[in-house]
Design an enzyme around this catalytic site. Structure first.
Site, PDB file in Angstrom:
ATOM      1  N   HIS A  58       0.826  -1.217   0.000  1.00 23.87           N
ATOM      2  CA  HIS A  58       0.000   0.000   0.000  1.00 23.87           C
ATOM      3  C   HIS A  58       0.857   1.262   0.000  1.00 23.87           C
ATOM      4  CE1 HIS A  58      -3.739  -2.271   0.726  1.00 23.87           C
ATOM      5  NE2 HIS A  58      -2.991  -3.017   1.526  1.00 23.87           N
ATOM      6  N   ASN A 131     -10.180  -3.458   1.911  1.00 28.41           N
ATOM      7  CA  ASN A 131      -9.855  -3.318   0.494  1.00 28.41           C
ATOM      8  C   ASN A 131     -11.113  -2.990  -0.290  1.00 28.41           C
ATOM      9  OD1 ASN A 131      -7.029  -3.863   0.478  1.00 28.41           O
ATOM     10  ND2 ASN A 131      -7.441  -6.040   0.708  1.00 28.41           N
TER      11      ASN A 131
END
Length: 487
Positions: A58, A131
């Protein structure tokens, strides 16, 4: 010379005024530079330290501030204060990200998108770190470092390695559900605003009477779901690698505030032992026909960060950050993340990263006995008592906030989940797609698998075939693998 009192003076980090910020102190016009030029050395030393380690996963992300508003009464399921009243608003911060790419990766790359939310509640920060997909590739955190290694660069070539990616997936059949989502249109969302978000894991809610339920979170975009085709995404990655980052910022600047309707699925505790899929297995979903979506609120992002580094780059999320009324489940992947996320941020931004403004709760952040450490940026507790238990009026534990217990049992051993059906849900998902969506899915998979070794292709085709015979046959055909070899 008289100082102009209205002039804003450039100063060193220690507050001394800077007389010349254009020229180093030298011995004559030619030099050399003198070591006594403390302003020069301070600037260079700080410049060398301006970057903190990027997130291992990320790394590329964009964020914004906003609020969460309760729209429906949920007090029969949870005593969480920020969910206690219809109409109540809680300030929050959201960060969207790609997963596998480095900080300079393109926003349009085929990848899951992180959907990390920090709610600044009166009981402390609540982080929901999910997510844009309701499932994940693996279901046990012990496999996470290996999985991420396959998504990164080959140790010799320093290039992405399709063989490693598909070798791991072909040997991890639990990944098939997420692989099917990733290579569908949903793998390349148009922007961060045009995708749904999910808590992904199962969590536990407990009400004021101590009664608990299992819960899953769903965030449905009000902008509508929009995706790029593979060809559009590949082109955009080269033309405008920051398109989604820019889109989020500009949409908020012009007052077009992104919003999501928030829903939960509720499962009674006793259903966990009799449901057809293990409800704690993050590679599976709960069928909405079994546990319908229940509306609870709305999330709106209406304010951009004033400084990207301070607010987005230094933001630290962890699923271990919970509040009374919300608790964990036995989900093995979640259990590993409870440690890993906080530890990653202790490495990235330091042991006192929680004191940074973006991470600091609105409750009293110094009501504990954690002291000292690098970059302690408050009064370090002053002269208050620094141990517990004590009789000097220091903060004490509150037994009334003890999480509700639930029963666990079993033999201590390294063991997989009892239920190992990795094919029903991916097959159901494939059959839900339209013919055009199926064609794009097959094309995306075939394009990604063409560089992969034949034996890996054969293993993976078998997984597609078990999910749906047509699914496997079409991938095999696209790869030029004879049907007999595929079987």
């Amino acid at each position: 010379m008289t100082e102009n009192k209205n002039k804003k003076i450039l100063r060193t980090a220690q507050g001394a005024p800077v007389s010349d910020n254009q020229n180093s102190v030298t011995a004559g016009s030619r030099g050399p530079v003198l070591m006594q030029d403390f302003h020069l050395t301070e600037k260079l030393a700080h410049f060398n330290r301006e970057r903190i380690p990027e997130r291992v996963v990320h790394a590329k992300g964009a964020g914004a501030h906003g609020y969460f508003e309760v729209t429906n009464d949920v007090t029969k399921w949870t005593k969480a204060k920020f969910l206690s009243n219809v109409g109540k608003r809680t300030p929050m911060f959201a960060r969207f990200s790609t997963v596998a790419g480095e900080k300079g990766a393109a926003d349009a790359e085929r990848d899951p998108r992180g959907f990390a939310l920090k709610f600044y509640t009166e009981d402390g920060n609540y982080d929901l770190v999910g997510n844009n997909t309701p499932v994940f590739f693996i279901r046990d955190a012990i496999k996470f470092p290996d999985f991420i290694h396959t998504q990164k660069r080959h140790p010799a070539t320093n290039c992405k390695d399709p063989n490693a990616i598909w070798d791991f997936w072909s040997l991890s059949p639990e990944s098939l559900h997420q692989v099917t989502i990733l290579f569908s249109d949903r793998g390349t969302p148009k922007t961060n605003r045009h995708m749904n978000g999910y808590g992904s894991h199962t969590f536990k809610w407990t009400n004021a009477d101590g009664e608990s339920v299992w819960v899953k979170y769903h965030f449905k975009t009000e902008q509508g779901i929009e995706n790029y085709t593979n060809e559009e995404a590949v082109k955009l990655a080269g033309v405008d690698p920051d398109h989604a980052t820019r889109d989020l910022y500009e949409s908020i600047e012009k007052g077009d505030y992104p919003a999501w309707k928030v829903y939960v699925q509720i499962m009674p505790l006793e259903d966990a032992d009799r449901y057809e899929f293990d409800p704690f297995d993050v590679t599976k979903v709960w069928r909405q026909s079994d546990y319908p979506l229940i509306p609870i609120g709305r999330m709106v992002l209406d304010s951009n960060p004033k400084n990207y580094f301070a607010e987005v780059e230094q933001s630290a999320f962890s699923p271990a950050n919970i509040v009374p009324g919300i608790d964990f489940s036995p989900d093995k992947m979640l259990q590993g993340r409870l440690f890993a996320y906080g530890d990653a941020h202790r490495y990235r931004v330091g042991g006192n990263g929680d004191l940074l403004k973006i991470n600091r709760p609105i409750t009293e952040s110094n009501a504990n006995y954690q002291r000292d450490g690098v970059m302690r940026c408050d009064d370090n507790g002053g002269d208050s008592v620094h141990y517990e238990p004590n009789s000097l009026g220091g903060p004490k534990e509150s037994p009334e906030h003890t999480p509700a217990p639930f029963v666990v049992s079993g033999t201590v051993e390294s063991v997989a989940y009892d239920k190992d059906d990795h094919y029903t849900q991916p097959g159901d998902l494939y059959r839900l797609l339209s013919e055009r969506e199926k064609s794009r899915l097959i094309s995306n998979i075939v394009g990604a698998m063409k560089p992969v070794k034949k034996e890996i292709q054969l293993r993976q085709i078998e997984h597609f075939r078990k999910a749906d015979p047509e699914y496997g046959a079409r991938v095999a055909e696209g790869l030029g693998v004879p049907a007999t070899a595929a079987k």
